[in-house]
Design an enzyme around this catalytic site. Sequence first.
Site, PDB file in Angstrom:
ATOM      1  N   ASP A  11       0.875  -1.176   0.000  1.00 14.08           N
ATOM      2  CA  ASP A  11       0.000   0.000   0.000  1.00 14.08           C
ATOM      3  C   ASP A  11       0.914   1.228   0.000  1.00 14.08           C
ATOM      4  OD1 ASP A  11      -1.579   2.196   0.812  1.00 14.08           O
ATOM      5  OD2 ASP A  11      -2.862   0.931   2.045  1.00 14.08           O
ATOM      6  N   ILE A  12       0.727   2.123  -0.962  1.00 16.47           N
ATOM      7  CA  ILE A  12       1.657   3.254  -1.092  1.00 16.47           C
ATOM      8  C   ILE A  12       1.574   4.202   0.109  1.00 16.47           C
ATOM      9  CG2 ILE A  12       0.211   4.917  -2.369  1.00 16.47           C
ATOM     10  CD1 ILE A  12       2.709   5.247  -4.254  1.00 16.47           C
ATOM     11  N   VAL A  34      -6.138   5.180  -5.476  1.00 21.86           N
ATOM     12  CA  VAL A  34      -4.966   5.548  -4.682  1.00 21.86           C
ATOM     13  C   VAL A  34      -5.086   7.005  -4.189  1.00 21.86           C
ATOM     14  CG1 VAL A  34      -3.462   6.244  -6.619  1.00 21.86           C
ATOM     15  CG2 VAL A  34      -2.459   5.253  -4.570  1.00 21.86           C
ATOM     16  N   ASP A  35      -5.739   7.839  -4.981  1.00 25.74           N
ATOM     17  CA  ASP A  35      -5.943   9.247  -4.613  1.00 25.74           C
ATOM     18  C   ASP A  35      -6.741   9.339  -3.307  1.00 25.74           C
ATOM     19  OD1 ASP A  35      -6.073  12.001  -4.856  1.00 25.74           O
ATOM     20  OD2 ASP A  35      -7.432  12.026  -6.573  1.00 25.74           O
ATOM     21  N   THR A 119      -3.682   2.934 -14.424  1.00 25.08           N
ATOM     22  CA  THR A 119      -4.097   1.544 -14.724  1.00 25.08           C
ATOM     23  C   THR A 119      -5.277   1.059 -13.882  1.00 25.08           C
ATOM     24  OG1 THR A 119      -2.538   0.485 -13.193  1.00 25.08           O
ATOM     25  CG2 THR A 119      -1.741   0.942 -15.415  1.00 25.08           C
ATOM     26  N   GLY A 120      -5.876   1.955 -13.083  1.00 21.13           N
ATOM     27  CA  GLY A 120      -7.069   1.601 -12.307  1.00 21.13           C
ATOM     28  C   GLY A 120      -8.295   2.194 -12.972  1.00 21.13           C
ATOM     29  N   TYR A 122      -8.717   4.856 -14.580  1.00 19.64           N
ATOM     30  CA  TYR A 122      -8.478   5.453 -15.898  1.00 19.64           C
ATOM     31  C   TYR A 122      -8.259   4.413 -17.009  1.00 19.64           C
ATOM     32  CZ  TYR A 122      -8.478  10.345 -14.309  1.00 19.64           C
ATOM     33  OH  TYR A 122      -8.828  11.591 -13.832  1.00 19.64           O
TER      34      TYR A 122
HETATM   35  N1  AR6 Z   1      -1.507   1.843  -2.820  1.00 22.10           N
HETATM   36  C1  AR6 Z   1      -0.945   1.539  -4.012  1.00 22.10           C
HETATM   37  N2  AR6 Z   1      -1.646   1.404  -5.159  1.00 22.10           N
HETATM   38  C2  AR6 Z   1      -2.988   1.579  -5.076  1.00 22.10           C
HETATM   39  C3  AR6 Z   1      -3.649   1.912  -3.868  1.00 22.10           C
HETATM   40  C4  AR6 Z   1      -2.844   2.043  -2.699  1.00 22.10           C
HETATM   41  N3  AR6 Z   1      -3.364   2.355  -1.522  1.00 22.10           N
HETATM   42  N4  AR6 Z   1      -4.976   2.017  -4.135  1.00 22.10           N
HETATM   43  C5  AR6 Z   1      -5.148   1.752  -5.457  1.00 22.10           C
HETATM   44  N5  AR6 Z   1      -3.943   1.481  -6.019  1.00 22.10           N
HETATM   45  P1  AR6 Z   1      -6.315   4.438  -9.580  1.00 22.10           P
HETATM   46  P2  AR6 Z   1      -5.921   5.973 -12.072  1.00 22.10           P
HETATM   47  C6  AR6 Z   1      -3.622   1.128  -7.401  1.00 22.10           C
HETATM   48  O1  AR6 Z   1      -7.693   4.064  -9.990  1.00 22.10           O
HETATM   49  O2  AR6 Z   1      -6.216   4.787 -12.888  1.00 22.10           O
HETATM   50  C7  AR6 Z   1      -9.050   8.596  -8.806  1.00 22.10           C
HETATM   51  O3  AR6 Z   1     -10.428   8.740  -8.549  1.00 22.10           O
HETATM   52  C8  AR6 Z   1      -4.709   0.564  -8.286  1.00 22.10           C
HETATM   53  O4  AR6 Z   1      -4.899  -0.821  -8.003  1.00 22.10           O
HETATM   54  O5  AR6 Z   1      -6.076   4.839  -8.174  1.00 22.10           O
HETATM   55  O6  AR6 Z   1      -4.735   6.816 -12.430  1.00 22.10           O
HETATM   56  C9  AR6 Z   1      -8.393   9.911  -9.201  1.00 22.10           C
HETATM   57  O7  AR6 Z   1      -8.960  11.004  -8.497  1.00 22.10           O
HETATM   58  C10 AR6 Z   1      -4.105   0.794  -9.662  1.00 22.10           C
HETATM   59  O8  AR6 Z   1      -3.166  -0.244  -9.963  1.00 22.10           O
HETATM   60  O9  AR6 Z   1      -5.738   5.658 -10.494  1.00 22.10           O
HETATM   61  C11 AR6 Z   1      -8.686   9.972 -10.660  1.00 22.10           C
HETATM   62  O10 AR6 Z   1      -9.982  10.468 -10.924  1.00 22.10           O
HETATM   63  C12 AR6 Z   1      -3.312   2.092  -9.486  1.00 22.10           C
HETATM   64  O11 AR6 Z   1      -3.229   2.318  -8.082  1.00 22.10           O
HETATM   65  C13 AR6 Z   1      -8.593   8.527 -11.113  1.00 22.10           C
HETATM   66  O12 AR6 Z   1      -8.899   7.765  -9.951  1.00 22.10           O
HETATM   67  C14 AR6 Z   1      -3.982   3.297 -10.133  1.00 22.10           C
HETATM   68  O13 AR6 Z   1      -5.391   3.207  -9.965  1.00 22.10           O
HETATM   69  C15 AR6 Z   1      -7.207   8.160 -11.555  1.00 22.10           C
HETATM   70  O14 AR6 Z   1      -7.220   6.871 -12.100  1.00 22.10           O
END
Ligand code: AR6
Length: 169
Positions: A11-12, A34-35, A119-120, A122
């Site tokens: 977890d970051i 993650v945000d 990669t989540g 988006y």
């Molecule tokens: N630690 C590490 N990685 C994580 C965590 C964590 N705690 N939580 C999720 N991930 P995403 P995006 C991973 O959807 O695709 C938000 O609403 C997740 O499994 O967080 O860039 C923003 O406000 C995936 O592999 O980000 C934007 O609107 C990676 O983080 C939008 O999502 C990215 O997934 C951005 O989408």
Amino acid sequence: MNGKLRLVHADITHQDTDAIVNAANESLLGGGGVDGAIHRAAGPRLLEECRKIGGCPTGQARLTGGYNLKARFVIHTVGPIYSGGKRGEADLLASCYRNSLQLAMDNQIRTISFPSISTGIYGYPIEEASRIALVEIARRIESFQEIRIICFSAKDLKTYEAARADAGI
Ligand code: AR6
């Protein structure tokens, strides 16, 4: 200084690097994934500081404090929303890594953790996104003590490990 690249299943929000990177949206006002996790862990002062910044275009990066996080800084970058791959998504994703690393270097940050940007929610295919991430990070690794890519699932970690082996990084 020989920089070390580590791929970690974690977890970051728990990382103790100087900075962690947030996969934000253009508003910088928080969201899911993650945000959301970073804002919850950092506390409300992070949102206050983000409000003052007033947003960030896709592909760019902005620096804030880390507040209640172990990391002293958060670098917020906005990845592209994937829509088939022909709308400049690869260049924008590469810019996220490049601009985040440049901002880190400008602020004497020596250790940094990245999530898998875009990669989540988006929807960027992780096989391609991981290659872009690794190439951009490898280009600048010598300027850092350690760069971590934090994979949130064992499957994502395997994908990054395979991409790393393929690229010989
Ligand atoms: N630690 C590490 N990685 C994580 C965590 C964590 N705690 N939580 C999720 N991930 P995403 P995006 C991973 O959807 O695709 C938000 O609403 C997740 O499994 O967080 O860039 C923003 O406000 C995936 O592999 O980000 C934007 O609107 C990676 O983080 C939008 O999502 C990215 O997934 C951005 O989408």
